[in-house]
Design an enzyme around this catalytic site. Structure first.
Site, PDB file in Angstrom:
ATOM      1  N   ASP A   1      -6.860  10.165 -28.419  1.00 21.93           N
ATOM      2  CA  ASP A   1      -6.951  11.579 -28.137  1.00 21.93           C
ATOM      3  C   ASP A   1      -6.330  12.295 -29.341  1.00 21.93           C
ATOM      4  OD1 ASP A   1      -7.270  13.969 -26.478  1.00 21.93           O
ATOM      5  OD2 ASP A   1      -5.086  13.947 -26.405  1.00 21.93           O
TER       6      ASP A   1
ATOM      7  N   ASP B   1      -5.261  16.237 -29.661  1.00 20.69           N
ATOM      8  CA  ASP B   1      -4.195  17.192 -29.362  1.00 20.69           C
ATOM      9  C   ASP B   1      -3.065  16.499 -28.618  1.00 20.69           C
ATOM     10  OD1 ASP B   1      -5.360  19.639 -30.383  1.00 20.69           O
ATOM     11  OD2 ASP B   1      -6.792  19.514 -28.743  1.00 20.69           O
TER      12      ASP B   1
END
Length: 331
Positions: free
Chosen positions: A16, A18
């Site tokens: 991922d 962010d």
């Protein structure tokens, strides 16, 4: 660096973005070095984001700009997965209302659909993704299109988005506003729904990957949904109290402070009744609370202790509320 790193058990590591690789414009501490080290070991690396607002090349430029080696083929966005989902459900050339950015519109056009920006264009579907410039009149227009029978697709449902300044509302907040006006449930592409991770594994040509994330409700649940192992890290949205409360569908396979945990051995837990040992840390459930044999003094010991506590709480869920009071001793 050990020769028995966690990453050695997988063909690929999927990240991922962010809260894991960067926070706003800045890299998460250790992320560039950790990813470079993984690539040097021969681990395939992929970047998977629920954020549909930016074009993949913009994501690549951001990564390279903060010292993370990345190519266009390494990045898969929820906008790409959402567009593929449209192609699976609609006829080629269908008009689709864009409730998002130009990046989302580009992906919709790339799969043979016609992006439109107004209900006046008679769209047969609407696709919604995060858009920091989304106006209220555009939300109103989308509500009317969906109420009129258009199919509703969304890229992701993240309620919040981590930044270098703190948490801000995510796509889920915008999507919820439309949801209040219709009984229709949208089809979702991004985590924790399965299309995004399935698309990522297809593009990378692997079925043996580990997913690294900072959220239980998207990253870890998404990995669980596709049968993928996961590494939870503490550099983004969720923390120790979220872990204690996690249901079986939101429990990570591994735990680390940041993504560099992939370069270290996995934490191995030994559970015997109501006692769990991880490394030199031992936790015991007594009278619906938890006792640590030794108070951890550094971060790695704290993580070992937390992992031991979590194994017990997940095995004996009735104790979770009482254990929360003990978490101040842990990371």
């Amino acid at each position: 660096m050990t020769d028995h790193a966690l990453a050695d058990h997988y063909e690929a590591a999927l990240f991922d973005l962010d809260g894991v690789v960067y926070l706003g414009p800045a890299p998460v501490e250790g992320a560039p070095e950790g990813i470079r080290a993984l690539k040097q070991r021969g681990t395939k690396v992929g970047f998977v984001t629920n954020n549909a607002a930016r074009k993949p090349q913009v994501v690549v430029d951001h990564l390279v700009g903060i010292g993370v080696p990345a190519e266009l083929s390494d990045v898969v966005t929820s906008a790409q997965a959402g567009a593929r989902m449209l192609a699976e459900h609609l006829e080629r050339g269908s008009r689709v209302l864009i409730v998002g950015t130009e990046a989302l519109a580009d992906e919709v056009a790339a799969v043979g659909m016609e992006p439109v920006w107004s209900s006046a264009d008679d769209p047969v579907a609407a696709i919604q993704g995060y858009d920091p410039q989304l106006t209220w009149p555009r939300l109103d227009d989308a509500c009317l299109v969906i109420q009129g029978g258009a199919r509703w697709f969304v890229t992701n449902t993240d309620s919040t988005r981590p930044t270098d300044k703190g948490l801000v509302p995510g796509a889920g907040a915008q999507i919820h506003a439309i949801g209040l006006t219709t009984s229709q449930e949208p089809l979702v592409a991004g985590k924790p729904a399965t299309p995004l991770l399935i698309e990522t594994m297809r593009r990378m040509g692997t079925e043996k990957a580990i997913f690294v994330g900072d959220r239980l409700d998207t990253d870890v649940m998404g990995a669980v949904a596709v049968g993928m192992d996961s590494l939870f890290v503490f550099t983004g949205a969720h923390g120790k109290r979220d872990l204690v409360a996690a249901g079986a569908d939101a429990r990570p396979t591994h735990l680390g402070f940041d993504l560099r945990a992939l370069l270290e051995p996995a934490r191995m837990a030994r559970v015997e009744g109501k006692t769990c040992t991880v490394g030199e840390q031992r936790a015991t459930l007594t009278d619906q609370t938890v006792e640590l044999a030794v108070i951890p003094t550094d971060r790695e010991q704290q993580l070992d202790a937390l992992w031991a506590v979590l194994q017990l709480v997940w095995t004996h869920p009735a104790s979770s509320a009482e254990v929360v009071d003990k978490l101040d001793q842990l990371p």
